[in-house]
Write a protein that holds these residues in place. Sequence first.
Motif, PDB file in Angstrom:
ATOM      1  N   GLN A   3     -23.742   9.659 -43.326  1.00 10.99           N
ATOM      2  CA  GLN A   3     -25.419   9.510 -43.461  1.00 10.99           C
ATOM      3  C   GLN A   3     -25.512   7.874 -43.167  1.00 10.99           C
ATOM      4  O   GLN A   3     -24.968   7.230 -44.072  1.00 10.99           O
ATOM      5  CB  GLN A   3     -25.856  10.067 -44.681  1.00 10.99           C
ATOM      6  CG  GLN A   3     -27.244  10.038 -44.744  1.00 10.99           C
ATOM      7  CD  GLN A   3     -27.668  10.540 -45.970  1.00 10.99           C
ATOM      8  OE1 GLN A   3     -26.972  11.058 -46.883  1.00 10.99           O
ATOM      9  NE2 GLN A   3     -29.171  10.556 -46.246  1.00 10.99           N
ATOM     10  N   ALA A   4     -26.344   7.510 -42.309  1.00 10.14           N
ATOM     11  CA  ALA A   4     -26.501   6.239 -42.187  1.00 10.14           C
ATOM     12  C   ALA A   4     -28.158   6.071 -42.647  1.00 10.14           C
ATOM     13  O   ALA A   4     -29.018   6.737 -42.476  1.00 10.14           O
ATOM     14  CB  ALA A   4     -26.819   5.974 -40.731  1.00 10.14           C
ATOM     15  N   PHE A   5     -28.059   4.691 -43.186  1.00 13.03           N
ATOM     16  CA  PHE A   5     -29.599   4.324 -43.632  1.00 13.03           C
ATOM     17  C   PHE A   5     -29.800   2.911 -43.537  1.00 13.03           C
ATOM     18  O   PHE A   5     -28.769   2.228 -43.408  1.00 13.03           O
ATOM     19  CB  PHE A   5     -30.086   5.143 -44.979  1.00 13.03           C
ATOM     20  CG  PHE A   5     -28.820   4.932 -45.866  1.00 13.03           C
ATOM     21  CD1 PHE A   5     -27.956   5.652 -46.008  1.00 13.03           C
ATOM     22  CD2 PHE A   5     -28.996   3.843 -46.681  1.00 13.03           C
ATOM     23  CE1 PHE A   5     -26.900   5.537 -47.003  1.00 13.03           C
ATOM     24  CE2 PHE A   5     -27.884   3.571 -47.883  1.00 13.03           C
ATOM     25  CZ  PHE A   5     -26.711   4.651 -47.805  1.00 13.03           C
ATOM     26  N   GLY A   6     -30.938   2.331 -43.751  1.00 11.57           N
ATOM     27  CA  GLY A   6     -31.204   0.964 -43.687  1.00 11.57           C
ATOM     28  C   GLY A   6     -32.223   0.623 -42.621  1.00 11.57           C
ATOM     29  O   GLY A   6     -32.245  -0.637 -42.637  1.00 11.57           O
ATOM     30  N   GLY A   7     -32.624   1.370 -41.673  1.00 12.54           N
ATOM     31  CA  GLY A   7     -33.179   0.745 -40.349  1.00 12.54           C
ATOM     32  C   GLY A   7     -34.568   0.562 -40.803  1.00 12.54           C
ATOM     33  O   GLY A   7     -35.008   0.869 -41.879  1.00 12.54           O
ATOM     34  N   GLY A   8     -35.138  -0.048 -40.112  1.00  9.33           N
ATOM     35  CA  GLY A   8     -36.699  -0.397 -40.260  1.00  9.33           C
ATOM     36  C   GLY A   8     -37.082  -1.350 -39.328  1.00  9.33           C
ATOM     37  O   GLY A   8     -36.581  -1.603 -38.220  1.00  9.33           O
ATOM     38  N   PRO A  39     -34.097   4.669 -25.520  1.00  8.45           N
ATOM     39  CA  PRO A  39     -34.493   5.581 -24.441  1.00  8.45           C
ATOM     40  C   PRO A  39     -34.027   5.484 -23.222  1.00  8.45           C
ATOM     41  O   PRO A  39     -34.240   4.355 -22.606  1.00  8.45           O
ATOM     42  CB  PRO A  39     -35.836   5.813 -24.688  1.00  8.45           C
ATOM     43  CG  PRO A  39     -36.125   5.329 -26.060  1.00  8.45           C
ATOM     44  CD  PRO A  39     -35.242   4.188 -26.356  1.00  8.45           C
ATOM     45  N   GLY A  40     -33.280   6.438 -22.615  1.00 11.19           N
ATOM     46  CA  GLY A  40     -33.100   6.326 -21.042  1.00 11.19           C
ATOM     47  C   GLY A  40     -31.592   5.725 -21.048  1.00 11.19           C
ATOM     48  O   GLY A  40     -31.236   5.436 -19.720  1.00 11.19           O
ATOM     49  N   LYS A  41     -31.011   5.269 -21.863  1.00 10.67           N
ATOM     50  CA  LYS A  41     -29.764   4.539 -21.858  1.00 10.67           C
ATOM     51  C   LYS A  41     -28.741   5.335 -22.585  1.00 10.67           C
ATOM     52  O   LYS A  41     -28.989   5.885 -23.496  1.00 10.67           O
ATOM     53  CB  LYS A  41     -29.936   3.160 -22.214  1.00 10.67           C
ATOM     54  CG  LYS A  41     -30.769   2.185 -21.607  1.00 10.67           C
ATOM     55  CD  LYS A  41     -30.820   0.647 -21.832  1.00 10.67           C
ATOM     56  CE  LYS A  41     -31.562  -0.102 -21.268  1.00 10.67           C
ATOM     57  NZ  LYS A  41     -31.277  -1.740 -21.539  1.00 10.67           N
ATOM     58  N   VAL A  86     -35.288  -9.032 -29.840  1.00 15.51           N
ATOM     59  CA  VAL A  86     -35.933  -7.647 -29.666  1.00 15.51           C
ATOM     60  C   VAL A  86     -34.864  -6.748 -28.906  1.00 15.51           C
ATOM     61  O   VAL A  86     -35.398  -5.431 -28.953  1.00 15.51           O
ATOM     62  CB  VAL A  86     -37.002  -7.978 -28.661  1.00 15.51           C
ATOM     63  CG1 VAL A  86     -37.972  -6.870 -27.969  1.00 15.51           C
ATOM     64  CG2 VAL A  86     -38.236  -9.250 -29.280  1.00 15.51           C
ATOM     65  N   GLU A  87     -34.163  -7.312 -28.281  1.00 14.28           N
ATOM     66  CA  GLU A  87     -32.889  -6.312 -27.595  1.00 14.28           C
ATOM     67  C   GLU A  87     -32.149  -5.391 -28.340  1.00 14.28           C
ATOM     68  O   GLU A  87     -31.542  -4.595 -27.832  1.00 14.28           O
ATOM     69  CB  GLU A  87     -32.445  -7.081 -26.199  1.00 14.28           C
ATOM     70  CG  GLU A  87     -31.653  -8.278 -26.666  1.00 14.28           C
ATOM     71  CD  GLU A  87     -32.475  -9.574 -26.523  1.00 14.28           C
ATOM     72  OE1 GLU A  87     -33.547  -9.516 -26.760  1.00 14.28           O
ATOM     73  OE2 GLU A  87     -31.975 -10.567 -25.896  1.00 14.28           O
ATOM     74  N   ASP A  88     -32.082  -5.715 -29.525  1.00 18.20           N
ATOM     75  CA  ASP A  88     -31.451  -4.973 -30.568  1.00 18.20           C
ATOM     76  C   ASP A  88     -32.019  -3.788 -30.957  1.00 18.20           C
ATOM     77  O   ASP A  88     -31.594  -3.279 -31.598  1.00 18.20           O
ATOM     78  CB  ASP A  88     -31.017  -6.175 -31.774  1.00 18.20           C
ATOM     79  CG  ASP A  88     -30.154  -7.031 -31.548  1.00 18.20           C
ATOM     80  OD1 ASP A  88     -30.238  -8.117 -31.952  1.00 18.20           O
ATOM     81  OD2 ASP A  88     -29.306  -6.836 -30.710  1.00 18.20           O
ATOM     82  N   THR A  89     -33.422  -3.794 -30.753  1.00 12.89           N
ATOM     83  CA  THR A  89     -34.206  -2.559 -31.039  1.00 12.89           C
ATOM     84  C   THR A  89     -33.493  -1.239 -30.453  1.00 12.89           C
ATOM     85  O   THR A  89     -33.077  -1.093 -29.163  1.00 12.89           O
ATOM     86  CB  THR A  89     -35.576  -2.571 -30.293  1.00 12.89           C
ATOM     87  OG1 THR A  89     -36.118  -3.717 -31.122  1.00 12.89           O
ATOM     88  CG2 THR A  89     -36.304  -1.271 -30.701  1.00 12.89           C
ATOM     89  N   ALA A  90     -33.105  -0.408 -31.263  1.00 19.33           N
ATOM     90  CA  ALA A  90     -32.581   0.963 -31.030  1.00 19.33           C
ATOM     91  C   ALA A  90     -32.467   1.743 -32.291  1.00 19.33           C
ATOM     92  O   ALA A  90     -32.577   1.509 -33.255  1.00 19.33           O
ATOM     93  CB  ALA A  90     -30.826   0.470 -30.246  1.00 19.33           C
ATOM     94  N   VAL A  91     -31.890   3.136 -31.845  1.00 15.50           N
ATOM     95  CA  VAL A  91     -31.672   4.012 -32.812  1.00 15.50           C
ATOM     96  C   VAL A  91     -30.101   3.800 -33.074  1.00 15.50           C
ATOM     97  O   VAL A  91     -29.287   3.644 -32.073  1.00 15.50           O
ATOM     98  CB  VAL A  91     -31.665   5.272 -32.877  1.00 15.50           C
ATOM     99  CG1 VAL A  91     -31.044   6.353 -33.565  1.00 15.50           C
ATOM    100  CG2 VAL A  91     -33.140   5.668 -32.226  1.00 15.50           C
ATOM    101  N   GLY A 109     -28.989   9.068 -36.715  1.00 13.74           N
ATOM    102  CA  GLY A 109     -29.431   7.627 -36.465  1.00 13.74           C
ATOM    103  C   GLY A 109     -30.517   7.122 -37.368  1.00 13.74           C
ATOM    104  O   GLY A 109     -31.190   7.820 -38.101  1.00 13.74           O
ATOM    105  N   THR A 110     -30.387   5.960 -37.386  1.00 18.25           N
ATOM    106  CA  THR A 110     -31.311   5.311 -37.924  1.00 18.25           C
ATOM    107  C   THR A 110     -32.080   3.996 -37.067  1.00 18.25           C
ATOM    108  O   THR A 110     -31.481   3.360 -36.353  1.00 18.25           O
ATOM    109  CB  THR A 110     -30.916   4.429 -39.590  1.00 18.25           C
ATOM    110  OG1 THR A 110     -32.008   3.809 -39.969  1.00 18.25           O
ATOM    111  CG2 THR A 110     -29.791   3.352 -39.002  1.00 18.25           C
TER     112      THR A 110
END
Length: 116
Positions: A3-8, A39-41, A86-91, A109-110
Amino acid sequence: QLQAFGGGLVQAGGSLRLSCAASGRTYSIFRMGWFRQTPGKEREFVSSIIRSGGSTYYADSVKGRFTISRDKFKNTMYLQMNSLKVEDTAVYYCAGGESMDRFDYWGQGTLVTVSS
């Protein structure tokens, strides 16, 4: 089970720490890792750590900015992310593998969103 958490949401240049808690058959996990996907990658490797010895591996894109660690007694893995772009944005997904060849277990995912 992982279980992953901590995103934001964080501004560029900021920091965030992700956690991944393992439960169940944790004794079989040899290494743990983080992947990310936009998305898309395709899902891409971010970092991994050997559960017992602690050896770490990083994708070139995150070297020097991200740090992976684990608390093997708590069966928890962390990803400290600094100088976010900005390019680190992801799930971001955490994963566990019983060998170096593959990852056998995946957490949900988070989402990490880095704003400019």
